[in-house]
Design an enzyme around this catalytic site. Structure first.
Site, mmCIF file in Angstrom:
data_model
loop_
_atom_site.group_PDB
_atom_site.id
_atom_site.type_symbol
_atom_site.label_atom_id
_atom_site.label_comp_id
_atom_site.label_asym_id
_atom_site.label_seq_id
_atom_site.Cartn_x
_atom_site.Cartn_y
_atom_site.Cartn_z
ATOM 1 N N GLU A 144 -9.647 2.302 -4.084
ATOM 2 C CA GLU A 144 -10.642 2.762 -3.121
ATOM 3 C C GLU A 144 -11.979 2.050 -3.331
ATOM 4 O OE1 GLU A 144 -11.520 3.545 -0.345
ATOM 5 O OE2 GLU A 144 -11.108 5.699 -0.128
ATOM 6 N N HIS A 187 -2.880 7.278 0.935
ATOM 7 C CA HIS A 187 -2.207 8.198 0.016
ATOM 8 C C HIS A 187 -2.156 9.616 0.562
ATOM 9 C CE1 HIS A 187 -6.039 10.099 -0.976
ATOM 10 N NE2 HIS A 187 -6.540 8.872 -0.970
#
Length: 238
Positions: free
Chosen positions: A82, A8
């Site tokens: 994550e 990201h």
């Protein structure tokens, strides 16, 4: 099958060097938004036919310009989120970051029982990512998976036969850096480890990439081989 694993864009938690892993997570910074807007041009001509994102907003914001340009609807999959920081959530101190990165690299090296305090095991973490990869393989030829720095490094190290622990340790991913793979779920090969922002060096901000985008303070690797030699010349920065 080709997989494009993209980290990201920059977030406000990256600026604070926080272990921000819980839902929904921080938004993109203005630089992160520019990094996201650069992805359509950076990935043009790749034949992308599917885009997957995690349930953390930063991946969805990062993928939005690419998905619009391709006329695709991103698939939101929590399995791409994550690696959980557990009890270290939002910590920004060096010992916490060191433990987080060390644990991720232990998974990349095969020690899947290791876990952070209050966090997932390596086996469970990699399995949830595997499930999304298998879905992408079954329904597309070229898929972009917008995920997270530690998650991509751990999964690539554990599942790609020519990504060593040394490579994963010595080549962190900047925001919108990417790992490009070809193959099948039973045999992934590294096409390229693109450590810097896909949009070019003007979009790099290595001082504010966050814990998963910086060199590990302590690694499980012995020595620091050149990444190109580690992967027979297939991995290169830039």
């Amino acid at each position: 099958m080709r997989l494009l694993l993209v980290r990201h864009g920059q977030t406000y938690s990256n600026l604070g060097r926080n272990l921000d892993t819980a839902e929904p997570g921080a938004d993109l910074t203005p630089l992160g938004e520019r990094q996201a807007r650069a992805l359509p041009a950076a990935l043009a001509g790749q034949g992308i036919d599917a885009v997957y994102v995690s349930n953390l907003v930063r991946t969805q914001q990062t993928a939005a310009p690419l998905a619009r340009a391709l006329g695709l609807t991103p698939h939101v999959r929590p399995g791409l989120r994550e690696i959980s920081a557990g009890e270290l959530e939002m910590a920004d101190d060096l010992p916490s970051v060191r433990l987080y990165v060390e644990t991720m690299l232990r998974w990349a090296g095969g020690d899947l029982d290791a876990r952070l305090p209050g966090g997932e095991s390596g086996a469970a973490t990699l399995r949830r990512f595997d499930d999304v990869v298998e879905e992408a393989v079954a329904s597309s030829d070229v898929a972009v998976l917008v995920s997270h720095g530690a998650m991509i490094r751990a999964w690539a190290g554990a599942r790609c036969e020519d990504v060593t622990v040394e490579l994963a340790a010595d080549n962190p991913l900047s925001n919108t850096g990417a790992v490009l793979l070809t193959g099948t779920p039973s045999r992934w090969l590294l096409e390229r480890w693109h450590a810097e922002a896909l949009g070019g060096e003007l979009l790099d901000d290595p001082a504010h990439d966050g814990p998963a985008g910086e060199p590990a303070p302590v690694t499980a690797a012995s020595g620091s081989p050149d990444p190109a030699s580690t992967t027979a010349g297939t991995a290169r920065r830039g």
